[in-house]
Design a protein around this motif. Structure first.
Motif, short mmCIF file in Angstrom:
data_model
loop_
_atom_site.label_atom_id
_atom_site.label_comp_id
_atom_site.label_asym_id
_atom_site.label_seq_id
_atom_site.Cartn_x
_atom_site.Cartn_y
_atom_site.Cartn_z
N ASP A 259 0.81 -1.22 0.00
CA ASP A 259 0.00 0.00 0.00
C ASP A 259 0.84 1.27 0.00
O ASP A 259 0.31 2.37 -0.17
N ASP A 260 2.16 1.14 0.19
CA ASP A 260 2.99 2.32 0.38
C ASP A 260 2.90 3.30 -0.77
O ASP A 260 2.70 4.51 -0.56
N GLU A 261 3.07 2.82 -1.97
CA GLU A 261 3.14 3.73 -3.11
C GLU A 261 1.86 4.53 -3.29
O GLU A 261 1.89 5.76 -3.44
N VAL A 262 0.71 3.84 -3.24
CA VAL A 262 -0.54 4.55 -3.47
C VAL A 262 -0.86 5.51 -2.33
O VAL A 262 -1.39 6.60 -2.56
N LEU A 263 -0.50 5.14 -1.10
CA LEU A 263 -0.74 6.06 0.02
C LEU A 263 0.19 7.27 -0.06
O LEU A 263 -0.22 8.40 0.25
N GLY A 264 1.44 7.05 -0.46
CA GLY A 264 2.35 8.17 -0.63
C GLY A 264 1.84 9.14 -1.69
O GLY A 264 1.86 10.37 -1.50
N GLU A 265 1.36 8.60 -2.81
CA GLU A 265 0.80 9.44 -3.87
C GLU A 265 -0.44 10.18 -3.37
O GLU A 265 -0.66 11.35 -3.71
N ALA A 266 -1.25 9.50 -2.57
CA ALA A 266 -2.47 10.12 -2.06
C ALA A 266 -2.14 11.31 -1.17
O ALA A 266 -2.74 12.39 -1.31
N VAL A 267 -1.20 11.14 -0.26
CA VAL A 267 -0.83 12.23 0.64
C VAL A 267 -0.28 13.41 -0.15
O VAL A 267 -0.64 14.57 0.08
N GLU A 268 0.60 13.14 -1.11
CA GLU A 268 1.19 14.21 -1.90
C GLU A 268 0.15 14.95 -2.74
O GLU A 268 0.33 16.13 -3.07
N ALA A 269 -0.96 14.27 -3.06
CA ALA A 269 -2.03 14.90 -3.83
C ALA A 269 -3.05 15.61 -2.94
O ALA A 269 -4.00 16.20 -3.43
N GLY A 270 -2.85 15.55 -1.61
CA GLY A 270 -3.74 16.25 -0.69
C GLY A 270 -4.85 15.41 -0.11
O GLY A 270 -5.75 15.93 0.56
N THR A 271 -4.81 14.09 -0.31
CA THR A 271 -5.83 13.21 0.26
C THR A 271 -5.60 13.06 1.77
O THR A 271 -4.47 12.90 2.21
N GLN A 272 -6.69 13.12 2.54
CA GLN A 272 -6.60 12.97 3.98
C GLN A 272 -6.63 11.49 4.35
O GLN A 272 -7.44 10.72 3.81
N LEU A 273 -5.76 11.07 5.25
CA LEU A 273 -5.77 9.70 5.75
C LEU A 273 -6.40 9.66 7.13
O LEU A 273 -6.03 10.43 8.02
N PHE A 274 -7.38 8.78 7.30
CA PHE A 274 -8.01 8.55 8.61
C PHE A 274 -7.46 7.22 9.12
O PHE A 274 -7.94 6.16 8.71
N ALA A 275 -6.46 7.32 9.97
CA ALA A 275 -5.72 6.14 10.40
C ALA A 275 -6.38 5.51 11.62
O ALA A 275 -6.40 6.10 12.70
N GLY A 276 -6.91 4.31 11.46
CA GLY A 276 -7.54 3.59 12.56
C GLY A 276 -6.49 2.90 13.40
O GLY A 276 -6.12 1.76 13.13
N VAL A 277 -5.99 3.61 14.42
CA VAL A 277 -4.90 3.07 15.24
C VAL A 277 -5.33 2.73 16.66
O VAL A 277 -4.58 2.08 17.40
N VAL A 278 -6.51 3.19 17.07
CA VAL A 278 -6.99 2.91 18.42
C VAL A 278 -7.93 1.70 18.35
O VAL A 278 -8.88 1.71 17.57
N PRO A 279 -7.68 0.64 19.13
CA PRO A 279 -8.51 -0.57 19.03
C PRO A 279 -10.00 -0.27 19.21
O PRO A 279 -10.40 0.50 20.08
N GLY A 280 -10.82 -0.90 18.38
CA GLY A 280 -12.25 -0.69 18.47
C GLY A 280 -12.94 -1.63 19.45
O GLY A 280 -14.12 -1.48 19.73
N THR A 281 -12.19 -2.59 19.97
CA THR A 281 -12.75 -3.54 20.94
C THR A 281 -12.05 -3.38 22.29
O THR A 281 -10.95 -2.84 22.38
N GLU A 282 -12.72 -3.85 23.30
CA GLU A 282 -12.28 -3.68 24.68
C GLU A 282 -10.84 -4.16 24.88
O GLU A 282 -10.45 -5.21 24.39
#
Length: 348
Positions: A259-282
């Motif tokens: 996913d690195d290449e497409v995410l890097g291109e997305a960021v450089e084009a101004g796309t916002q990333l919503f990074a799900g890093v906090v566990p959704g379960t207990e």
């Protein structure tokens, strides 16, 4: 339905769209709409803290779940609950009325706790392909099996969504709306992994151009930015960007170096990333800096400017919080805010 496409680039607010640095995915535990709205707005509505969202409460039962909630918005297309799931019907029935009623309760609660609010506000609906994978035709097969039914569903969803967004604008006139399309089944649709009613076979994969076109038609209804969320592996990020997504929301733990290449291109084009890093379960929550450590690692791997990090990434739970306890849900959302501040204060 018109196929005209509008520009889904973020609106300008002093040079960049104000997404907020943290937000929720959508669902919350329990069945109290006022309590959920109070938690979400209390956590995120403070300027600079994040982006509040219209909470979903699937624990109330069919019609409050993500599929039922969205079917209640459809125009001239109705669904009812069968033992196998949601199935298309001839007329609006009890299940449709219940979905509309619960959405009304959620909007009432949101309006109550957003008096005078001016800032970004996110609303979520199920996207056309996850809806087509979940809704059954009268013969029991998924709508995704019928191209004509998929076109009708896309048109119905677009018209219903137009009315829904207008209603939210009337209730919270100071808000700048962000639309989130939930598409957890999109990868399965593209790869032909949606099972038939017999469970012995799978439906044929849908052509990528057809998928992209339907997504573009639904996104075109909204004149502000659109985020697409999926907590499934192998999210088709490039396709979503081509369709017009201004933001990509995902479970960060499922990313691979592919996913690195497409995410890097997305960021450089101004796309916002919503990074799900906090566990959704207990479970225990790490310190805020630790929660975003992998985000910083990704940034270094992509060779991106650390100064862009705080503005290009918003912190979220990995998925919805419907399966968590109310106490954990409150703690997880607050943790997102603290983790986002850590990212802004220490980008490297």
């Amino acid at each position: 339905m018109s196929t005209a496409v509008t520009d889904n680039k973020p609106e300008s607010t002093g040079g960049a769209w104000d997404w907020g640095r943290a937000t929720g995915v959508g669902s919350m535990p329990g069945g109290d709409a006022r309590e959920a709205a109070k938690t979400v707005t209390g956590t995120f509505a403070e300027p600079g803290a994040g982006m509040p969202h219209l909470a979903e409460l699937p624990a109330r039962g069919p019609g409050a779940d993500m599929i039922g909630r969205t079917t209640g918005m459809l125009v001239e297309l109705y669904a009812r609950v069968e033992p196998s799931g949601w199935r298309v019907g001839d007329r609006p029935g009890r299940d449709t009325r219940r979905a509309v009623s619960w959405l009304g309760e959620d909007l009432d609660a949101l309006e109550e706790f957003t008096q005078g609010y001016e800032g970004p506000l996110k609303v979520q609906v199920v996207g056309p392909w996850t809806l087509a994978a979940a809704l059954e035709l009268r013969n029991g097969e998924a709508m995704v099996s019928d191209p004509g039914a998929c076109r009708d569903l896309t048109g119905s969803l677009a018209e219903g969504l137009r009315a829904h967004l207008a209603q939210v604008r009337r209730r919270v006139p100071g808000a700048r709306l962000v639309l989130q399309l939930d598409e957890p089944s999109l990868t399965a649709v593209l790869r032909g992994r949606i099972r038939t009613a017999s469970q012995y076979r799978t439906h044929r994969a849908v052509d990528r151009q057809v998928v992209e076109s339907a997504l573009r038609d639904v996104m075109a209804v909204h004149d502000g930015p659109v985020v697409v969320h999926s907590c499934a592996p192998d999210v088709p990020f490039a396709l979503l960007r081509r369709a017009g997504a201004a933001g990509l929301s995902f479970d960060f733990s499922l990313l691979t170096e592919r996913d690195d290449e497409v995410l890097g291109e997305a960021v450089e084009a101004g796309t916002q990333l919503f990074a799900g890093v906090v566990p959704g379960t207990e479970g225990p929550l790490s310190d805020p800096a630790g929660s975003v450590m992998d985000v910083r690692t990704l940034w270094r791997r992509l060779g991106l400017n650390p100064g862009l990090l705080a503005d290009a990434v918003a912190v979220t739970p990995s998925c919805g919080l419907a399966g968590a306890s109310p106490a954990y849900a409150r703690a997880a959302l607050a943790h997102c805010v603290r983790a986002a501040r850590s990212l802004a204060d220490n980008p490297e």
